[in-house]
Design a protein around this motif. Sequence first.
Motif, mmCIF file in Angstrom:
data_model
loop_
_atom_site.group_PDB
_atom_site.id
_atom_site.type_symbol
_atom_site.label_atom_id
_atom_site.label_comp_id
_atom_site.label_asym_id
_atom_site.label_seq_id
_atom_site.Cartn_x
_atom_site.Cartn_y
_atom_site.Cartn_z
ATOM 1 N N VAL A 220 -8.865 4.252 -8.136
ATOM 2 C CA VAL A 220 -7.849 4.398 -7.093
ATOM 3 C C VAL A 220 -7.773 5.871 -6.684
ATOM 4 O O VAL A 220 -7.598 6.757 -7.524
ATOM 5 C CB VAL A 220 -6.477 3.903 -7.580
ATOM 6 N N THR A 221 -7.910 6.131 -5.394
ATOM 7 C CA THR A 221 -7.922 7.512 -4.901
ATOM 8 C C THR A 221 -6.738 7.824 -3.992
ATOM 9 O O THR A 221 -6.453 8.990 -3.737
ATOM 10 C CB THR A 221 -9.216 7.787 -4.127
ATOM 11 N N VAL A 222 -6.053 6.792 -3.502
ATOM 12 C CA VAL A 222 -4.943 6.998 -2.558
ATOM 13 C C VAL A 222 -3.783 6.085 -2.937
ATOM 14 O O VAL A 222 -3.975 4.895 -3.216
ATOM 15 C CB VAL A 222 -5.382 6.691 -1.104
ATOM 16 N N LEU A 223 -2.585 6.648 -2.940
ATOM 17 C CA LEU A 223 -1.358 5.872 -3.087
ATOM 18 C C LEU A 223 -0.408 6.274 -1.970
ATOM 19 O O LEU A 223 -0.109 7.460 -1.804
ATOM 20 C CB LEU A 223 -0.699 6.133 -4.442
ATOM 21 N N VAL A 224 0.070 5.294 -1.211
ATOM 22 C CA VAL A 224 1.085 5.538 -0.184
ATOM 23 C C VAL A 224 2.324 4.732 -0.558
ATOM 24 O O VAL A 224 2.310 3.494 -0.528
ATOM 25 C CB VAL A 224 0.600 5.144 1.221
ATOM 26 N N ASN A 225 3.373 5.420 -0.943
ATOM 27 C CA ASN A 225 4.623 4.770 -1.321
ATOM 28 C C ASN A 225 5.491 4.586 -0.084
ATOM 29 O O ASN A 225 6.247 5.473 0.313
ATOM 30 C CB ASN A 225 5.364 5.613 -2.363
ATOM 31 N N ASN A 226 5.359 3.417 0.520
ATOM 32 C CA ASN A 226 6.081 3.117 1.756
ATOM 33 C C ASN A 226 7.239 2.152 1.544
ATOM 34 O O ASN A 226 8.195 2.165 2.319
ATOM 35 C CB ASN A 226 5.104 2.524 2.775
ATOM 36 N N ALA A 227 7.190 1.304 0.521
ATOM 37 C CA ALA A 227 8.209 0.264 0.337
ATOM 38 C C ALA A 227 9.602 0.878 0.279
ATOM 39 O O ALA A 227 9.831 1.876 -0.408
ATOM 40 C CB ALA A 227 7.922 -0.519 -0.936
ATOM 41 N N GLY A 228 10.518 0.286 1.011
ATOM 42 C CA GLY A 228 11.888 0.786 1.008
ATOM 43 C C GLY A 228 12.825 -0.191 1.678
ATOM 44 O O GLY A 228 12.409 -1.047 2.466
ATOM 45 N N VAL A 229 14.105 -0.067 1.340
ATOM 46 C CA VAL A 229 15.136 -0.876 1.977
ATOM 47 C C VAL A 229 16.238 0.052 2.475
ATOM 48 O O VAL A 229 16.341 1.203 2.048
ATOM 49 C CB VAL A 229 15.724 -1.930 1.024
ATOM 50 N N GLN A 230 17.050 -0.465 3.390
ATOM 51 C CA GLN A 230 18.132 0.320 3.987
ATOM 52 C C GLN A 230 19.419 -0.491 3.892
ATOM 53 O O GLN A 230 19.430 -1.684 4.216
ATOM 54 C CB GLN A 230 17.788 0.616 5.440
#
Length: 250
Positions: free
Chosen positions: A74-84
Amino acid sequence: MSETDKIAIVTGGGRGIGRAIVDRLKADGATVVTCGRGARPADLDPDVAWVQADVSTTDDADRVALEAAALGRVTVLVNNAGVQIEKTVAETTDDDWSLLIGINCKGVFNMCRAVLPLMGEDGGSIVNLGSTSANVADPSMAIYNASKGFVHSLTRSVAVDHGPKVRCNAVSPGWIMTEMAESGFALARDPERAKADSIARHAARRFGKPEDIANTVAWLVSDQSGFVTGQCFTIDGGLTAASPLQPGLF
């Protein structure tokens, strides 16, 4: 490392900004694994791996990381998960706190902790989705604002503690027109007037698109940004650069 050698995890890639990031990294040639709490979206690219998971749960975050690692390093991690959650402090319940802080804060922490060892000596790049709300609070979104401050701070810590092998940066979107943004404007007494006023305050004279964020993420995980780490990039069409004075009055 060429784009076709990258194995990327994007959390919350089922829709909105996350989907735009998935599509962009896939178009650039990366092998992409994404996840969400629900079933696989019917319109997701069939070449993108889907893991049904809740990243606020340590076991689920570990499972996402391991399924990606089965494809290679694994070379890339994008932490996008979120709630509002649109509430003030006084209105916020314990359940609200557990849900939002669990995903927006613990989820980012869980995924970083799970993926960092997998990047190994050859390293990689992490991008966390922060928000302009970490710096200038949106009304009635108290713990959402606070959670994004956590993301910005954790980003700097990961960059300092795990450099030079791993670069870690954050992208701070402004008003990007997604379902989450629409729910924010719905809080206004007159949502359409609020939208018009907000657009007038943008130097770009428009709201952002998910692709605007995806383009920035693609650069941050590329070798072109090799000297960039520990930074929070504001992508808001000039909104936070402007004076609060009403345009047209002066």
